[in-house]
Design an enzyme around this catalytic site. Structure first.
Site, PDB file in Angstrom:
ATOM      1  N   GLU A  49      -7.373  -3.670  11.577  1.00 54.32           N
ATOM      2  CA  GLU A  49      -7.620  -3.918  10.156  1.00 54.32           C
ATOM      3  C   GLU A  49      -7.843  -5.423  10.054  1.00 54.32           C
ATOM      4  OE1 GLU A  49      -7.995  -2.353   6.253  1.00 54.32           O
ATOM      5  OE2 GLU A  49      -7.901  -1.372   8.194  1.00 54.32           O
ATOM      6  N   ASP A  60      -2.034 -11.090  -1.422  1.00 53.97           N
ATOM      7  CA  ASP A  60      -1.336 -11.519  -0.222  1.00 53.97           C
ATOM      8  C   ASP A  60      -0.250 -12.550  -0.486  1.00 53.97           C
ATOM      9  OD1 ASP A  60      -2.649  -9.998   1.831  1.00 53.97           O
ATOM     10  OD2 ASP A  60      -4.456 -11.076   1.251  1.00 53.97           O
TER      11      ASP A  60
END
EC number: 4.2.1.20
Length: 268
Positions: A49, A60
């Site tokens: 990924e 994030d």
């Protein structure tokens, strides 16, 4: 059979789940980034990924934001990213490669252009972190046209209606969130997920891979036991890069040890 289907079939025969590490392409620099991706697959990663560096990664936490900054500082552009993906694809023709990106990156040169580049480089799936299912049609149509699976997130608090939509629109795999919030190994995954998996399965969703906060083998084992098809580990993988960025040999050794241990935990 596409690469994800082939992988899940192969793992089912071996009675294993998938271990999928996440890294930002170009972190800490493009050359070492290629070595990192190569090392992850060699050490047992079932799929990759990958993030394309972006200046404002909203979903994030600090670890992956740091990876984005390092990659951007080392001049990693989307063109560089697609070149590196194509190189990994040529070396590993069967390993599924997924991208985790933000909508602005997809829009930058036009949606169709983005998915064309994905197809040419050998990308299997794209998850756009800031595009919910109800805004996804344009992206999804282009993805499918270019043989790329659109991946959707199943959040822990999802209603049946949301899960049904995720199951219907997604392909390849379903990204199952272990908890709400931003990514990060600092915050433990909030199991249990068995209930969420049972609900997803009733809508015949693509196999669910659990992500967010997965940093140790015990969590991988727990995810597989609960019925997940695999586990994704991002921040914990990126943290190793952060810690050893100035010593490539130590970095690749640490990633090998981490990946082997995480993969071993997928055995049922």
């Amino acid at each position: 059979m596409d690469r994800y289907q082939a992988l899940f079939a192969k793992l089912a025969e071996k009675n294993q789940g998938a271990f999928v590490p996440f890294v930002t392409i170009g972190d800490p620099n493009p050359e070492l980034s290629y070595e990192i991706m190569d090392t992850l697959v060699k050490a047992g990663a079932d799929a990759l990924e990958l993030g394309i560096p972006f200046s404002d990664p909203l979903a994030d936490g600090p670890t992956i934001q740091g990876a984005n900054i390092r990659a951007l500082n080392s001049k990693t552009t989307p063109i560089v990213c697609f070149d590196l993906i194509a190189k990994i694809r040529a070396k590993y023709p069967e390993t599924p490669i997924g991208l985790l990106v933000y909508a602005n990156l997809v829009f930058a040169n036009g949606i169709d252009t983005f998915y064309t580049k994905c197809q040419q480089a050998g990308v299997d799936s794209v998850l756009i972190a800031d595009v919910p299912t109800n805004e996804s049609e344009e992206f999804r149509t282009s993805a499918i046209k270019h043989n790329v699976h659109p991946i959707f997130i199943a959040p822990p608090s999802a209603s049946d209606e949301t899960l049904e939509t995720v199951a219907k629109l997604g392909g390849g795999y379903t990204y199952l969130l272990s908890r709400a919030g931003v990514t990060g190994a600092e915050t433990k995954a909030g199991m249990p997920v068995a209930q969420l998996l049972a609900r997803l399965n009733q809508f015949d969703a693509p196999p669910a891979i659990l992500g967010f906060g997965i940093s140790e083998p015990a969590q991988v084992e727990e995810a597989i036991k609960a019925g997940a098809a695999g586990a994704i580990s991002g921040s914990a993988t990126v943290k190793i890069i952060e810690q050893h960025q100035d010593n490539p040999a130590a970095l690749l050794d640490a990633l090998t040890a981490f990946t082997s241990a995480m993969k071993a935990a997928t055995q049922k």
